[in-house]
Design a protein around this motif. Structure first.
Motif, PDB file in Angstrom:
ATOM      1  N   SER A 214      11.825   1.075  20.071  1.00  0.00           N
ATOM      2  CA  SER A 214      11.756   2.732  19.986  1.00  0.00           C
ATOM      3  C   SER A 214      13.305   2.705  19.663  1.00  0.00           C
ATOM      4  CB  SER A 214      11.174   3.429  21.032  1.00  0.00           C
ATOM      5  OG  SER A 214      10.046   2.941  21.066  1.00  0.00           O
ATOM      6  N   VAL A 215      14.057   2.334  20.698  1.00  0.00           N
ATOM      7  CA  VAL A 215      15.681   2.754  20.642  1.00  0.00           C
ATOM      8  C   VAL A 215      16.176   2.065  19.209  1.00  0.00           C
ATOM      9  CG1 VAL A 215      18.034   2.439  21.780  1.00  0.00           C
ATOM     10  CG2 VAL A 215      15.696   2.753  23.129  1.00  0.00           C
ATOM     11  N   ALA A 216      15.827   0.919  18.756  1.00  0.00           N
ATOM     12  CA  ALA A 216      16.264   0.320  17.761  1.00  0.00           C
ATOM     13  C   ALA A 216      15.945   1.238  16.347  1.00  0.00           C
ATOM     14  CB  ALA A 216      15.646  -1.008  17.507  1.00  0.00           C
ATOM     15  N   LYS A 217      14.866   1.899  16.402  1.00  0.00           N
ATOM     16  CA  LYS A 217      14.464   2.791  15.398  1.00  0.00           C
ATOM     17  C   LYS A 217      15.453   3.956  15.149  1.00  0.00           C
ATOM     18  CE  LYS A 217       9.394   1.701  15.124  1.00  0.00           C
ATOM     19  NZ  LYS A 217       8.322   2.291  15.303  1.00  0.00           N
ATOM     20  N   ILE A 218      16.064   4.468  16.340  1.00  0.00           N
ATOM     21  CA  ILE A 218      16.932   5.731  16.509  1.00  0.00           C
ATOM     22  C   ILE A 218      18.285   5.033  15.893  1.00  0.00           C
ATOM     23  CG2 ILE A 218      18.259   7.048  18.062  1.00  0.00           C
ATOM     24  CD1 ILE A 218      16.020   7.264  19.774  1.00  0.00           C
ATOM     25  N   GLU A 219      18.531   3.776  16.202  1.00  0.00           N
ATOM     26  CA  GLU A 219      19.854   3.345  15.754  1.00  0.00           C
ATOM     27  C   GLU A 219      19.865   2.753  14.387  1.00  0.00           C
ATOM     28  OE1 GLU A 219      20.178  -0.085  18.359  1.00  0.00           O
ATOM     29  OE2 GLU A 219      20.809   1.056  20.098  1.00  0.00           O
ATOM     30  N   GLU A 220      18.701   2.486  13.760  1.00  0.00           N
ATOM     31  CA  GLU A 220      18.509   2.291  12.201  1.00  0.00           C
ATOM     32  C   GLU A 220      18.591   3.613  11.468  1.00  0.00           C
ATOM     33  OE1 GLU A 220      14.995   0.709   9.439  1.00  0.00           O
ATOM     34  OE2 GLU A 220      14.648   0.526  11.513  1.00  0.00           O
ATOM     35  N   ALA A 221      17.811   4.679  12.310  1.00  0.00           N
ATOM     36  CA  ALA A 221      18.153   5.891  11.370  1.00  0.00           C
ATOM     37  C   ALA A 221      19.582   6.250  11.112  1.00  0.00           C
ATOM     38  CB  ALA A 221      17.222   6.906  12.119  1.00  0.00           C
ATOM     39  N   LEU A 222      20.376   6.057  12.450  1.00  0.00           N
ATOM     40  CA  LEU A 222      21.678   6.457  12.437  1.00  0.00           C
ATOM     41  C   LEU A 222      22.381   5.677  11.288  1.00  0.00           C
ATOM     42  CD1 LEU A 222      22.187   6.858  16.255  1.00  0.00           C
ATOM     43  CD2 LEU A 222      22.360   8.906  14.212  1.00  0.00           C
ATOM     44  N   ARG A 223      22.122   4.275  11.206  1.00  0.00           N
ATOM     45  CA  ARG A 223      22.689   3.306  10.302  1.00  0.00           C
ATOM     46  C   ARG A 223      22.459   4.027   8.721  1.00  0.00           C
ATOM     47  NH1 ARG A 223      21.443  -0.858  13.969  1.00  0.00           N
ATOM     48  NH2 ARG A 223      19.527  -1.132  12.984  1.00  0.00           N
ATOM     49  N   SER A 224      21.398   4.431   8.506  1.00  0.00           N
ATOM     50  CA  SER A 224      20.933   4.992   7.178  1.00  0.00           C
ATOM     51  C   SER A 224      21.788   6.064   7.153  1.00  0.00           C
ATOM     52  CB  SER A 224      19.522   5.316   7.295  1.00  0.00           C
ATOM     53  OG  SER A 224      19.174   6.412   8.077  1.00  0.00           O
TER      54      SER A 224
END
Length: 342
Positions: A214-224
Protein backbone atom coordinates in the motif's frame (compact mmCIF):
# COMPACT_ATOMS: atom_id res chain seq x y z
CA UNK A 1 120.01 59.86 43.64
CA UNK A 2 118.45 58.83 46.93
CA UNK A 3 115.42 60.98 46.15
CA UNK A 4 114.97 59.18 42.79
CA UNK A 5 115.23 55.73 44.43
CA UNK A 6 112.58 56.72 47.04
CA UNK A 7 110.13 57.82 44.34
CA UNK A 8 110.66 54.54 42.45
CA UNK A 9 109.98 52.51 45.61
CA UNK A 10 106.72 54.38 46.32
CA UNK A 11 105.59 53.82 42.71
CA UNK A 12 106.32 50.10 42.99
CA UNK A 13 104.28 49.81 46.21
CA UNK A 14 101.32 51.59 44.59
CA UNK A 15 101.42 49.27 41.59
CA UNK A 16 101.51 46.21 43.83
CA UNK A 17 98.54 47.42 45.94
CA UNK A 18 96.47 48.27 42.84
CA UNK A 19 97.09 44.87 41.26
CA UNK A 20 96.48 42.75 44.38
CA UNK A 21 92.94 41.79 43.22
CA UNK A 22 94.26 40.75 39.86
CA UNK A 23 96.90 38.54 41.53
CA UNK A 24 94.15 36.97 43.62
CA UNK A 25 92.18 36.09 40.53
CA UNK A 26 95.03 34.92 38.28
CA UNK A 27 98.02 33.12 39.76
CA UNK A 28 101.14 32.62 37.68
CA UNK A 29 103.17 29.50 38.36
CA UNK A 30 106.91 29.76 37.96
CA UNK A 31 109.22 26.79 37.43
CA UNK A 32 110.16 24.94 40.57
CA UNK A 33 113.28 23.14 41.58
CA UNK A 34 112.28 19.72 40.16
CA UNK A 35 110.29 18.39 37.26
CA UNK A 36 108.09 16.19 39.49
CA UNK A 37 107.23 19.12 41.69
CA UNK A 38 106.15 21.15 38.70
CA UNK A 39 103.89 18.30 37.55
CA UNK A 40 102.28 18.00 40.95
CA UNK A 41 101.76 21.73 41.22
CA UNK A 42 100.13 21.72 37.78
CA UNK A 43 97.83 18.88 38.71
CA UNK A 44 96.90 20.66 41.89
CA UNK A 45 96.00 23.82 40.05
CA UNK A 46 94.00 21.74 37.54
CA UNK A 47 92.03 20.04 40.30
CA UNK A 48 91.49 23.37 42.00
CA UNK A 49 90.00 24.76 38.80
CA UNK A 50 87.83 21.69 38.34
CA UNK A 51 86.52 22.06 41.88
CA UNK A 52 85.69 25.70 41.31
CA UNK A 53 83.97 24.71 38.05
CA UNK A 54 81.86 22.04 39.77
CA UNK A 55 80.98 24.49 42.53
CA UNK A 56 79.78 27.01 39.98
CA UNK A 57 77.93 24.23 38.09
CA UNK A 58 76.02 23.31 41.27
CA UNK A 59 75.22 26.98 41.83
CA UNK A 60 74.00 27.28 38.25
CA UNK A 61 71.85 24.17 38.67
CA UNK A 62 70.37 25.64 41.84
CA UNK A 63 69.61 28.91 40.05
CA UNK A 64 68.07 27.02 37.10
CA UNK A 65 65.94 24.85 39.40
CA UNK A 66 64.72 27.90 41.28
CA UNK A 67 63.89 29.61 38.00
CA UNK A 68 61.94 26.60 36.72
CA UNK A 69 60.05 26.37 40.01
CA UNK A 70 59.14 30.04 39.79
CA UNK A 71 58.07 29.65 36.16
CA UNK A 72 55.98 26.59 37.02
CA UNK A 73 54.31 28.42 39.89
CA UNK A 74 53.64 31.46 37.72
CA UNK A 75 52.17 29.24 34.97
CA UNK A 76 50.01 27.40 37.52
CA UNK A 77 48.70 30.68 38.93
CA UNK A 78 48.02 32.00 35.44
CA UNK A 79 46.19 28.80 34.47
CA UNK A 80 44.16 28.88 37.66
CA UNK A 81 43.23 32.51 37.13
CA UNK A 82 42.32 31.82 33.50
CA UNK A 83 40.20 28.83 34.55
CA UNK A 84 38.37 30.86 37.18
CA UNK A 85 37.77 33.64 34.69
CA UNK A 86 36.51 31.16 32.07
CA UNK A 87 34.24 29.49 34.64
CA UNK A 88 32.85 32.88 35.62
CA UNK A 89 32.17 33.71 31.98
CA UNK A 90 30.41 30.36 31.46
CA UNK A 91 28.36 30.90 34.60
CA UNK A 92 27.28 34.34 33.41
CA UNK A 93 26.49 33.03 29.94
CA UNK A 94 24.43 30.20 31.46
CA UNK A 95 22.55 32.66 33.63
CA UNK A 96 21.85 34.90 30.63
CA UNK A 97 20.69 31.92 28.57
CA UNK A 98 18.48 30.76 31.44
CA UNK A 99 16.92 34.19 31.81
CA UNK A 100 16.37 34.37 28.05
CA UNK A 101 14.75 30.92 27.98
CA UNK A 102 12.56 31.81 30.96
CA UNK A 103 11.55 35.09 29.33
CA UNK A 104 10.73 33.31 26.06
CA UNK A 105 8.69 30.68 27.87
CA UNK A 106 6.79 33.34 29.78
CA UNK A 107 6.15 35.31 26.60
CA UNK A 108 4.93 32.25 24.71
CA UNK A 109 2.65 31.31 27.57
CA UNK A 110 1.28 34.71 28.57
CA UNK A 111 1.76 37.10 25.64
CA UNK A 112 2.82 35.32 22.43
CA UNK A 113 3.36 37.07 19.13
CA UNK A 114 2.12 35.92 15.74
CA UNK A 115 5.36 34.05 15.06
CA UNK A 116 5.06 32.09 18.34
CA UNK A 117 1.58 30.96 17.35
CA UNK A 118 2.47 30.13 13.73
CA UNK A 119 5.54 28.13 14.81
CA UNK A 120 3.44 26.13 17.26
CA UNK A 121 5.61 27.26 20.21
CA UNK A 122 2.77 29.09 21.94
CA UNK A 123 0.41 26.13 21.53
CA UNK A 124 3.02 23.69 22.82
CA UNK A 125 3.66 25.90 25.86
CA UNK A 126 -0.06 25.92 26.68
CA UNK A 127 -0.37 22.15 26.17
CA UNK A 128 2.62 21.58 28.47
CA UNK A 129 1.23 23.90 31.14
CA UNK A 130 -2.21 22.26 30.95
CA UNK A 131 -0.66 18.79 31.21
CA UNK A 132 1.37 19.81 34.28
CA UNK A 133 -1.59 21.52 35.96
CA UNK A 134 -3.98 18.68 35.23
CA UNK A 135 -1.95 15.89 36.79
CA UNK A 136 -2.15 12.22 35.80
CA UNK A 137 -5.96 11.90 35.78
CA UNK A 138 -6.81 14.85 33.49
CA UNK A 139 -10.23 14.95 35.14
CA UNK A 140 -9.93 18.69 35.83
CA UNK A 141 -9.48 19.80 32.24
CA UNK A 142 -11.80 17.23 30.68
CA UNK A 143 -14.58 18.43 32.98
CA UNK A 144 -14.37 22.02 31.69
CA UNK A 145 -15.62 21.04 28.20
CA UNK A 146 -13.94 23.72 26.07
CA UNK A 147 -14.69 22.59 22.49
CA UNK A 148 -12.16 22.38 19.66
CA UNK A 149 -12.89 22.82 15.94
CA UNK A 150 -13.93 19.73 14.06
CA UNK A 151 -11.25 18.06 11.98
CA UNK A 152 -8.40 19.39 14.11
CA UNK A 153 -6.41 16.18 13.78
CA UNK A 154 -6.97 16.19 10.03
CA UNK A 155 -5.55 19.68 9.47
CA UNK A 156 -2.98 20.04 12.28
CA UNK A 157 0.63 19.01 11.54
CA UNK A 158 1.82 17.13 14.64
CA UNK A 159 5.48 16.42 15.26
CA UNK A 160 6.75 13.16 16.71
CA UNK A 161 10.18 14.29 17.98
CA UNK A 162 11.39 10.85 19.02
CA UNK A 163 11.13 9.63 15.41
CA UNK A 164 11.90 12.92 13.65
CA UNK A 165 8.58 12.81 11.77
CA UNK A 166 5.63 15.11 11.18
CA UNK A 167 2.23 13.43 11.04
CA UNK A 168 -0.30 15.37 9.00
CA UNK A 169 -3.24 13.81 7.20
CA UNK A 170 -3.92 17.04 5.32
CA UNK A 171 -0.36 17.22 4.00
CA UNK A 172 -0.43 13.60 2.87
CA UNK A 173 -3.79 14.07 1.23
CA UNK A 174 -2.44 17.25 -0.43
CA UNK A 175 -5.70 19.12 -0.18
CA UNK A 176 -3.98 22.48 -0.54
CA UNK A 177 -3.08 24.39 -3.66
CA UNK A 178 -1.06 22.33 -6.11
CA UNK A 179 1.69 23.99 -8.22
CA UNK A 180 0.64 25.21 -11.64
CA UNK A 181 2.55 22.58 -13.59
CA UNK A 182 1.04 19.69 -11.63
CA UNK A 183 -2.47 20.94 -12.48
CA UNK A 184 -1.90 20.35 -16.20
CA UNK A 185 -3.88 17.55 -17.89
CA UNK A 186 -0.70 15.51 -18.32
CA UNK A 187 -0.59 14.91 -14.57
CA UNK A 188 -4.24 13.88 -14.14
CA UNK A 189 -3.47 10.15 -14.21
CA UNK A 190 -0.65 10.50 -11.69
CA UNK A 191 -2.83 12.66 -9.45
CA UNK A 192 -5.69 10.16 -9.52
CA UNK A 193 -3.29 7.29 -8.84
CA UNK A 194 -1.78 9.14 -5.86
CA UNK A 195 -5.10 10.07 -4.26
CA UNK A 196 -6.45 6.55 -4.71
CA UNK A 197 -3.31 5.05 -3.18
CA UNK A 198 -3.47 7.43 -0.20
CA UNK A 199 -7.15 6.72 0.39
CA UNK A 200 -6.53 2.96 0.34
CA UNK A 201 -3.57 3.33 2.70
CA UNK A 202 -5.62 5.36 5.20
CA UNK A 203 -8.39 2.77 5.09
CA UNK A 204 -5.82 0.06 5.82
CA UNK A 205 -4.36 2.11 8.69
CA UNK A 206 -7.82 2.55 10.19
CA UNK A 207 -8.38 -1.22 10.04
CA UNK A 208 -4.93 -1.88 11.44
CA UNK A 209 -3.69 -3.93 8.48
CA UNK A 210 -1.47 -1.55 6.52
CA UNK A 211 0.92 -3.46 4.26
CA UNK A 212 4.11 -2.53 2.45
CA UNK A 213 2.48 -2.74 -0.99
CA UNK A 214 0.00 0.00 0.00
CA UNK A 215 2.85 2.38 0.83
CA UNK A 216 4.72 1.28 -2.31
CA UNK A 217 1.76 2.35 -4.46
CA UNK A 218 1.96 5.87 -2.96
CA UNK A 219 5.68 6.01 -3.70
CA UNK A 220 5.06 4.72 -7.23
CA UNK A 221 2.52 7.47 -7.84
CA UNK A 222 5.03 10.08 -6.63
CA UNK A 223 7.67 8.66 -8.98
CA UNK A 224 5.25 9.04 -11.85
CA UNK A 225 4.98 12.74 -10.99
CA UNK A 226 8.76 13.04 -11.09
CA UNK A 227 9.11 11.17 -14.40
CA UNK A 228 6.50 13.32 -16.09
CA UNK A 229 8.00 16.51 -14.65
CA UNK A 230 11.49 15.59 -15.90
CA UNK A 231 10.02 15.03 -19.37
CA UNK A 232 8.40 18.46 -19.68
CA UNK A 233 10.85 20.48 -17.55
CA UNK A 234 13.00 21.83 -20.46
CA UNK A 235 9.92 23.53 -21.99
CA UNK A 236 8.63 25.06 -18.74
CA UNK A 237 9.53 28.02 -16.60
CA UNK A 238 12.39 27.18 -14.24
CA UNK A 239 10.69 28.67 -11.17
CA UNK A 240 7.53 26.61 -11.80
CA UNK A 241 9.60 23.43 -12.16
CA UNK A 242 11.46 24.12 -8.90
CA UNK A 243 8.17 24.75 -7.07
CA UNK A 244 6.74 21.47 -8.42
CA UNK A 245 9.83 19.50 -7.37
CA UNK A 246 9.68 20.94 -3.84
CA UNK A 247 5.99 20.05 -3.62
CA UNK A 248 6.70 16.44 -4.66
CA UNK A 249 9.58 16.17 -2.17
CA UNK A 250 7.20 17.41 0.53
CA UNK A 251 4.70 14.68 -0.32
CA UNK A 252 7.47 12.07 -0.19
CA UNK A 253 8.62 13.32 3.24
CA UNK A 254 5.10 13.27 4.70
CA UNK A 255 4.41 9.79 3.32
CA UNK A 256 7.43 8.41 5.20
CA UNK A 257 5.42 8.32 8.41
CA UNK A 258 3.46 5.40 6.94
CA UNK A 259 6.62 3.27 7.08
CA UNK A 260 7.18 4.00 10.79
CA UNK A 261 5.38 1.59 13.13
CA UNK A 262 4.86 4.08 15.95
CA UNK A 263 3.70 6.83 13.60
CA UNK A 264 1.32 4.35 12.01
CA UNK A 265 -0.24 3.54 15.38
CA UNK A 266 -0.66 7.21 16.20
CA UNK A 267 -2.17 7.86 12.78
CA UNK A 268 -4.62 5.01 13.37
CA UNK A 269 -5.60 6.56 16.72
CA UNK A 270 -6.07 9.90 14.98
CA UNK A 271 -8.33 8.33 12.35
CA UNK A 272 -10.47 6.79 15.10
CA UNK A 273 -10.27 9.81 17.42
CA UNK A 274 -13.64 10.99 18.70
CA UNK A 275 -12.62 13.74 21.13
CA UNK A 276 -14.27 17.14 20.90
CA UNK A 277 -12.74 19.14 23.78
CA UNK A 278 -9.42 20.77 24.61
CA UNK A 279 -8.95 18.38 27.53
CA UNK A 280 -9.23 15.34 25.28
CA UNK A 281 -6.87 16.95 22.76
CA UNK A 282 -4.25 17.63 25.45
CA UNK A 283 -4.63 14.12 26.84
CA UNK A 284 -4.15 12.55 23.42
CA UNK A 285 -1.06 14.65 22.66
CA UNK A 286 0.44 13.85 26.06
CA UNK A 287 -0.10 10.09 25.69
CA UNK A 288 1.26 10.08 22.13
CA UNK A 289 4.13 12.50 22.95
CA UNK A 290 3.15 14.82 20.12
CA UNK A 291 3.90 18.50 19.54
CA UNK A 292 2.43 21.09 17.20
CA UNK A 293 4.74 21.44 14.22
CA UNK A 294 5.27 24.85 12.54
CA UNK A 295 2.41 25.80 10.25
CA UNK A 296 3.30 25.75 6.57
CA UNK A 297 0.06 26.89 4.93
CA UNK A 298 -2.66 29.46 5.41
CA UNK A 299 -5.15 26.83 6.56
CA UNK A 300 -2.71 25.55 9.22
CA UNK A 301 -2.01 29.09 10.45
CA UNK A 302 -5.75 29.75 10.59
CA UNK A 303 -6.24 26.57 12.63
CA UNK A 304 -3.48 27.60 15.08
CA UNK A 305 -5.00 31.07 15.46
CA UNK A 306 -8.28 29.36 16.35
CA UNK A 307 -6.77 26.81 18.74
CA UNK A 308 -4.60 29.21 20.71
CA UNK A 309 -7.38 31.22 22.41
CA UNK A 310 -9.21 27.98 23.21
CA UNK A 311 -6.14 26.52 24.92
CA UNK A 312 -5.53 29.80 26.74
CA UNK A 313 -9.16 29.88 27.88
CA UNK A 314 -8.86 26.30 29.15
CA UNK A 315 -5.75 27.21 31.15
CA UNK A 316 -7.39 30.32 32.59
CA UNK A 317 -10.47 28.34 33.65
CA UNK A 318 -8.27 25.64 35.17
CA UNK A 319 -6.33 28.20 37.18
CA UNK A 320 -9.56 29.80 38.39
CA UNK A 321 -10.96 26.41 39.37
CA UNK A 322 -7.76 25.56 41.22
CA UNK A 323 -7.84 28.93 42.97
CA UNK A 324 -11.43 28.44 44.13
CA UNK A 325 -10.56 24.94 45.34
CA UNK A 326 -7.61 26.26 47.34
CA UNK A 327 -9.77 29.03 48.84
CA UNK A 328 -12.43 26.46 49.75
CA UNK A 329 -9.85 24.25 51.44
CA UNK A 330 -8.55 27.20 53.42
CA UNK A 331 -12.09 28.17 54.49
CA UNK A 332 -12.73 24.60 55.63
CA UNK A 333 -9.52 24.63 57.63
CA UNK A 334 -10.48 27.94 59.29
CA UNK A 335 -13.94 26.62 60.20
CA UNK A 336 -12.45 23.43 61.62
CA UNK A 337 -9.91 25.42 63.62
CA UNK A 338 -12.66 27.65 65.04
CA UNK A 339 -14.72 24.61 66.05
CA UNK A 340 -11.72 23.05 67.75
CA UNK A 341 -11.10 26.31 69.64
CA UNK A 342 -14.66 26.36 70.95
Amino acid sequence: MLRYIGKLACLSVAVVLASREAWAQTEVLFPGATFAGDVLRGEGRFLDGAGRFNLNTATAHSILTDTLMRQSYALEMQTRESSLRHRDLLHRATERAGRAVSANQTRRLENPNLSDVANGDALNALVKELAEKAGPSYSDITALNVPVPGGTFVRAPLALPSEGLVISRARILARGEWPLILREPGFDDACSLYRRAVANAFEAVGRGDLRADSVAKIEEALRSFTVRLDWIAPDRDKADVIAAREFIRGLEAHAKCLRNARAERILADMLNYGGTTVGELVDFMRRSKLLFSPAASDSERELYNTLHPLLASQLRMLREARGLAVQGDRSTLRVASSADGK
